[in-house]
Design a protein around this motif. Structure first.
Motif, PDB file in Angstrom:
ATOM      1  N   ASP A  95       4.141  21.207  -4.094  1.00 22.72           N
ATOM      2  CA  ASP A  95       5.475  20.918  -4.625  1.00 22.72           C
ATOM      3  C   ASP A  95       6.451  20.610  -3.496  1.00 22.72           C
ATOM      4  O   ASP A  95       7.178  21.478  -3.017  1.00 22.72           O
ATOM      5  CB  ASP A  95       5.961  22.118  -5.453  1.00 22.72           C
ATOM      6  CG  ASP A  95       7.332  21.870  -6.073  1.00 22.72           C
ATOM      7  OD1 ASP A  95       7.869  20.762  -5.908  1.00 22.72           O
ATOM      8  OD2 ASP A  95       7.841  22.800  -6.716  1.00 22.72           O
ATOM      9  N   LYS A  96       6.417  19.369  -3.020  1.00 27.82           N
ATOM     10  CA  LYS A  96       7.407  18.876  -2.052  1.00 27.82           C
ATOM     11  C   LYS A  96       7.500  17.365  -2.196  1.00 27.82           C
ATOM     12  O   LYS A  96       6.592  16.731  -2.715  1.00 27.82           O
ATOM     13  CB  LYS A  96       7.037  19.259  -0.617  1.00 27.82           C
ATOM     14  CG  LYS A  96       5.803  18.565  -0.094  1.00 27.82           C
ATOM     15  CD  LYS A  96       5.551  18.867   1.367  1.00 27.82           C
ATOM     16  CE  LYS A  96       4.238  18.220   1.810  1.00 27.82           C
ATOM     17  NZ  LYS A  96       3.790  18.615   3.123  1.00 27.82           N
ATOM     18  N   SER A 126       6.286  18.110  -9.926  1.00 23.45           N
ATOM     19  CA  SER A 126       5.429  17.172  -9.205  1.00 23.45           C
ATOM     20  C   SER A 126       5.477  17.427  -7.716  1.00 23.45           C
ATOM     21  O   SER A 126       6.311  18.178  -7.217  1.00 23.45           O
ATOM     22  CB  SER A 126       5.833  15.734  -9.529  1.00 23.45           C
ATOM     23  OG  SER A 126       7.170  15.516  -9.184  1.00 23.45           O
ATOM     24  N   GLY A 127       4.561  16.811  -7.002  1.00 22.52           N
ATOM     25  CA  GLY A 127       4.483  17.023  -5.562  1.00 22.52           C
ATOM     26  C   GLY A 127       3.602  15.989  -4.902  1.00 22.52           C
ATOM     27  O   GLY A 127       3.330  14.937  -5.469  1.00 22.52           O
ATOM     28  N   MET A 128       3.163  16.305  -3.688  1.00 21.68           N
ATOM     29  CA  MET A 128       2.306  15.381  -2.946  1.00 21.68           C
ATOM     30  C   MET A 128       0.867  15.880  -2.975  1.00 21.68           C
ATOM     31  O   MET A 128       0.616  17.086  -2.999  1.00 21.68           O
ATOM     32  CB  MET A 128       2.798  15.264  -1.509  1.00 21.68           C
ATOM     33  CG  MET A 128       4.167  14.598  -1.434  1.00 21.68           C
ATOM     34  SD  MET A 128       4.739  14.370   0.268  1.00 21.68           S
ATOM     35  CE  MET A 128       3.545  13.162   0.867  1.00 21.68           C
ATOM     36  N   TYR A 142       0.817  -1.214   0.000  1.00 22.69           N
ATOM     37  CA  TYR A 142       0.000   0.000   0.000  1.00 22.69           C
ATOM     38  C   TYR A 142       0.849   1.263   0.000  1.00 22.69           C
ATOM     39  O   TYR A 142       0.362   2.356   0.248  1.00 22.69           O
ATOM     40  CB  TYR A 142      -0.956  -0.034   1.205  1.00 22.69           C
ATOM     41  CG  TYR A 142      -1.781  -1.300   1.233  1.00 22.69           C
ATOM     42  CD1 TYR A 142      -2.881  -1.442   0.406  1.00 22.69           C
ATOM     43  CD2 TYR A 142      -1.420  -2.381   2.035  1.00 22.69           C
ATOM     44  CE1 TYR A 142      -3.612  -2.619   0.385  1.00 22.69           C
ATOM     45  CE2 TYR A 142      -2.142  -3.572   2.021  1.00 22.69           C
ATOM     46  CZ  TYR A 142      -3.241  -3.673   1.193  1.00 22.69           C
ATOM     47  OH  TYR A 142      -3.960  -4.844   1.173  1.00 22.69           O
ATOM     48  N   GLN A 143       2.136   1.133  -0.328  1.00 20.29           N
ATOM     49  CA  GLN A 143       3.068   2.260  -0.249  1.00 20.29           C
ATOM     50  C   GLN A 143       2.900   3.247  -1.395  1.00 20.29           C
ATOM     51  O   GLN A 143       2.777   2.871  -2.542  1.00 20.29           O
ATOM     52  CB  GLN A 143       4.516   1.730  -0.233  1.00 20.29           C
ATOM     53  CG  GLN A 143       5.555   2.816  -0.018  1.00 20.29           C
ATOM     54  CD  GLN A 143       6.974   2.266   0.115  1.00 20.29           C
ATOM     55  OE1 GLN A 143       7.730   2.687   0.970  1.00 20.29           O
ATOM     56  NE2 GLN A 143       7.336   1.322  -0.721  1.00 20.29           N
ATOM     57  N   GLY A 144       2.921   4.529  -1.055  1.00 18.09           N
ATOM     58  CA  GLY A 144       3.007   5.605  -2.044  1.00 18.09           C
ATOM     59  C   GLY A 144       4.367   6.253  -1.912  1.00 18.09           C
ATOM     60  O   GLY A 144       5.367   5.708  -2.369  1.00 18.09           O
ATOM     61  N   PRO A 145       4.454   7.421  -1.235  1.00 17.00           N
ATOM     62  CA  PRO A 145       5.771   8.000  -0.951  1.00 17.00           C
ATOM     63  C   PRO A 145       6.561   7.056  -0.034  1.00 17.00           C
ATOM     64  O   PRO A 145       5.962   6.197   0.622  1.00 17.00           O
ATOM     65  CB  PRO A 145       5.433   9.306  -0.210  1.00 17.00           C
ATOM     66  CG  PRO A 145       3.999   9.583  -0.500  1.00 17.00           C
ATOM     67  CD  PRO A 145       3.354   8.248  -0.693  1.00 17.00           C
ATOM     68  N   PRO A 149       1.588  13.043   5.952  1.00 13.15           N
ATOM     69  CA  PRO A 149       1.767  11.694   5.409  1.00 13.15           C
ATOM     70  C   PRO A 149       1.211  10.635   6.359  1.00 13.15           C
ATOM     71  O   PRO A 149       1.323  10.769   7.584  1.00 13.15           O
ATOM     72  CB  PRO A 149       3.294  11.570   5.275  1.00 13.15           C
ATOM     73  CG  PRO A 149       3.787  12.974   5.149  1.00 13.15           C
ATOM     74  CD  PRO A 149       2.870  13.788   6.032  1.00 13.15           C
ATOM     75  N   THR A 150       0.593   9.618   5.804  1.00 14.03           N
ATOM     76  CA  THR A 150       0.037   8.508   6.572  1.00 14.03           C
ATOM     77  C   THR A 150       1.086   7.397   6.633  1.00 14.03           C
ATOM     78  O   THR A 150       1.512   6.900   5.597  1.00 14.03           O
ATOM     79  CB  THR A 150      -1.243   7.981   5.879  1.00 14.03           C
ATOM     80  OG1 THR A 150      -2.148   9.071   5.693  1.00 14.03           O
ATOM     81  CG2 THR A 150      -1.907   6.894   6.698  1.00 14.03           C
ATOM     82  N   PRO A 151       1.517   7.016   7.833  1.00 11.27           N
ATOM     83  CA  PRO A 151       2.631   6.062   7.924  1.00 11.27           C
ATOM     84  C   PRO A 151       2.249   4.620   7.587  1.00 11.27           C
ATOM     85  O   PRO A 151       1.180   4.155   7.959  1.00 11.27           O
ATOM     86  CB  PRO A 151       3.062   6.171   9.401  1.00 11.27           C
ATOM     87  CG  PRO A 151       1.833   6.637  10.114  1.00 11.27           C
ATOM     88  CD  PRO A 151       1.088   7.513   9.147  1.00 11.27           C
TER      89      PRO A 151
END
Lengths: 209, 209
Positions: free
Chosen positions: B202-203, B146-148, A116-119, A159-161
Motif C-alpha cells: 500500500d504505497k 491499492s498499491g504497487m 511501457y509506463q506503469g507508475p 521502481p524500474t525507471p
C-alpha cells in the motif's frame, strides 16, 4: 573482478533496417509519438487517423492468409522475428536484443519509453514481467534445454525507471528431469529493480507446417 | 447458479473513437497488419516506412515537452488513458476494458491477435503476466485499497489461445496492514489458462505536478 565475455553474435533476431523491419521501426516511432502528443496536442488527430488507416488498409489488402503467414513466420528452427519482446517485425517489442555470456548466462540492454509506463516515470510491472518471461526462455535456449513457462515469480525490489538504460539478464540454474529452473534480473544503474524465478517444463508446441 | 451482475460503467478508460484515441486505434491496425504481412509481403515496405516516419515526424514536431506531457497525462485522480494494458492512447494496449462485479471482483473480455503471440497460435506467457498484473491493480482500486506490486506469481495451466475470446478476472482477497493480497485468472472457453497471485504494498509514487 574479471570481465564476463559477451558473444556479440546475438541470441535474438537482428533488425535489418530495411523491408518490414524498417516499417516496424517507423511504427514504433508513431506509437511513441502518439503517447507524447496525447489528446491536448495541436495536431489534427483525425487526419493522423486517416493516414494510419490508409497504411493499414494497404497492408491488409496485400497480406497472405493467416494460415500461410503462420507457416511462414514459424519456418525453420531459428530465432523468431515476430515476438512481442525481441521481434524486429513486432512494433510492440522495444525490441530487446539478448546476447550469450561465456558463463552460460545471457544479457541485454534496453531503454523503455512512454509506451511501457506503469507508475509515473516508471516501467509497468507487467512489462518487466513480459521482458523477464521472454529472457528466461531465451536463457533456456542458450543453455540447450528449453520449454514452456510453468510458474513465474516476480519480485519488485524498487521502481524500474523509464528513459534509462536497463540491463536484463537470465540464467538457467538447473534441470531436473523435465523441470527447468531459470532466474533473471532487471537492473538500473547497478541496482536490482526486479528479479524473476521461473519453472519451465520441457515441452514445445508444434510449429505450423 | 446465479448470474453475477456487472457494473457496465467500467473501471478503465472508455475509448472516444475520435481525437488521439482514433489515431491510436488506427496505429493498432498498422501494428497488426505489419505482423500479418511479414517480410514476404508483396507490399513495398520502404514506402510504408516513409509514410509512417512522416506521421511520426509530424507528431513529434508538435508534441509538448516530456515534462509537460507527464503532468498532463497524470492530471486528476481518475483512470489512466496511457497504460499499456487498458489505455486508449497506447497502441500497445489491446486495450482491455475492465468492469466491476457486485461480488467485489472485476472482469473483462479481450481477443488477442498476432502482436501478442508467444508459442505458435498462443498468447505469450509474458503478455498474460502483463494483463494480469494490471488487472490485479485495478481489482485493488475497485476494492478501495491499492498499491504497487511487491510479488507476482503466475501459473500457466494450459496454453492461452490467440484469436479467441478470453475472460480476465481479478479479486482482492485480503488486506493485512500495508500488505494487499490479490488473485486473478485468464480463462478461455471456461477453461483456466493462467492464474496469478499478487502481493501488493500500500504505497503510491507521487504524480508529476
Amino acid at each position: 573482478m574479471t570481465e564476463t565475455r559477451i558473444d556479440r553474435t546475438g541470441l535474438t533476431a537482428t533488425p535489418n533496417n530495411e523491408g518490414v523491419d524498417a516499417a516496424v521501426a517507423a511504427a514504433r516511432r508513431v506509437i511513441d509519438a502518439l503517447l507524447h502528443s496525447g489528446d491536448m496536442s495541436a495536431v489534427e488527430m483525425t487526419q493522423v487517423a486517416e493516414q494510419l488507416n490508409a497504411v493499414a488498409d494497404h497492408l491488409e489488402a496485400h497480406a497472405p492468409t493467416v494460415g500461410e503467414r503462420m507457416v511462414d513466420m514459424w519456418r525453420g528452427e531459428g530465432v523468431t522475428r515476430h515476438d512481442p519482446v525481441t521481434g524486429p517485425e513486432n512494433a510492440i517489442a522495444p525490441p530487446l536484443r539478448l546476447y550469450g555470456r561465456d558463463d552460460g548466462s545471457i544479457e541485454g540492454e534496453v531503454v523503455l519509453g512512454m509506451p511501457y509506463q506503469g507508475p509515473p516515470g516508471c516501467v509497468h510491472g507487467g512489462v518487466s514481467a513480459l521482458l523477464l518471461d521472454h529472457t528466461l526462455g531465451v536463457a533456456n535456449a542458450w543453455a540447450g534445454t528449453s520449454g514452456m513457462t510453468g510458474t513465474l515469480t516476480l519480485r519488485y525490489h524498487r521502481p524500474t525507471p523509464l528513459f534509462e538504460r536497463l540491463t536484463v539478464t537470465g540464467r538457467q540454474t538447473s534441470v531436473d528431469g523435465r523441470k527447468i529452473y531459470t532466474t533473471g534480473t532487471i537492473t538500473a544503474g547497478g541496482q536490482v529493480c526486479v528479479t524473476a524465478e521461473g519453472l519451465f517444463i520441457d515441452k514445445q508446441l508444434d510449429r505450423p507446417r
